[in-house]
Design a protein around this motif. Structure first.
Motif, short mmCIF file in Angstrom:
data_model
loop_
_atom_site.label_atom_id
_atom_site.label_comp_id
_atom_site.label_asym_id
_atom_site.label_seq_id
_atom_site.Cartn_x
_atom_site.Cartn_y
_atom_site.Cartn_z
N GLU A 193 -2.96 -2.07 5.02
CA GLU A 193 -3.90 -1.01 4.69
C GLU A 193 -4.17 -0.08 5.87
N ALA A 227 -3.89 3.90 5.56
CA ALA A 227 -5.06 4.76 5.80
C ALA A 227 -4.76 5.79 6.88
N ILE A 236 -7.80 2.76 -3.46
CA ILE A 236 -8.81 2.02 -2.69
C ILE A 236 -9.51 2.88 -1.63
N SER A 237 -8.94 4.04 -1.30
CA SER A 237 -9.57 4.93 -0.30
C SER A 237 -9.21 6.37 -0.62
N GLU A 238 -10.12 7.26 -0.23
CA GLU A 238 -9.90 8.71 -0.37
C GLU A 238 -10.34 9.38 0.92
N TYR A 239 -9.53 10.35 1.37
CA TYR A 239 -9.82 11.07 2.58
C TYR A 239 -9.73 12.57 2.32
N TYR A 261 -5.01 9.74 -0.30
CA TYR A 261 -5.50 8.53 -0.96
C TYR A 261 -4.64 7.35 -0.53
N TYR A 296 0.85 -1.18 0.00
CA TYR A 296 0.00 0.00 0.00
C TYR A 296 0.88 1.23 0.00
N SER A 329 -5.09 9.68 5.92
CA SER A 329 -6.14 10.45 6.57
C SER A 329 -5.61 11.49 7.56
#
Length: 113
Positions: free
Chosen positions: A39, A43, A108-111, A60, A4, A47
């Protein structure tokens, strides 16, 4: 090995320009590329760090796979809590590292704030 990488918008734009195939070269003041091994840690960085310190206050998490035989040469470093684990890839090795990415880099993620 699945890894990641927390990134900001500028780095994500460069990843997108590569067709989601590679990470951009490091800046002169960034001698090491730090992909992380879980992850949760990615994250946390995206974040808390990226959102706070990037101009657009976005972060991200990207996920990618690297050839197991190749990635074994990199030692896993624990840099805080037990799950704060990352690989240390020297900047001059990043181009070779990118060639060992299997498939595409995924967001896979957005903050954001």
């Amino acid at each position: 090995m699945v890894l990641y990488r927390p990134v900001g918008s500028k780095e994500l734009d460069l990843i997108r320009e590569s067709g989601y195939r590679k990470y951009p070269p490091r800046l002169p003041e960034q001698p090491i590329f730090y992909p992380v091994v879980n992850e949760k840690y990615a994250a946390e960085i995206a974040s808390q760090w990226n959102v706070k310190y990037n101009d657009d206050h976005k972060g991200y998490v990207t996920r990618f796979e690297v050839d197991d035989a190749y990635v074994q040469q990199f030692e896993i470093h624990t840099v805080g809590a037990g799950y704060h684990q990352e690989l240390w890839v020297m900047a001059e090795e990043l181009e070779t590292f990118n060639r060992h990415i299997i498939g595409k880099i995924q967001v896979i993620s957005e903050y954001g704030q």
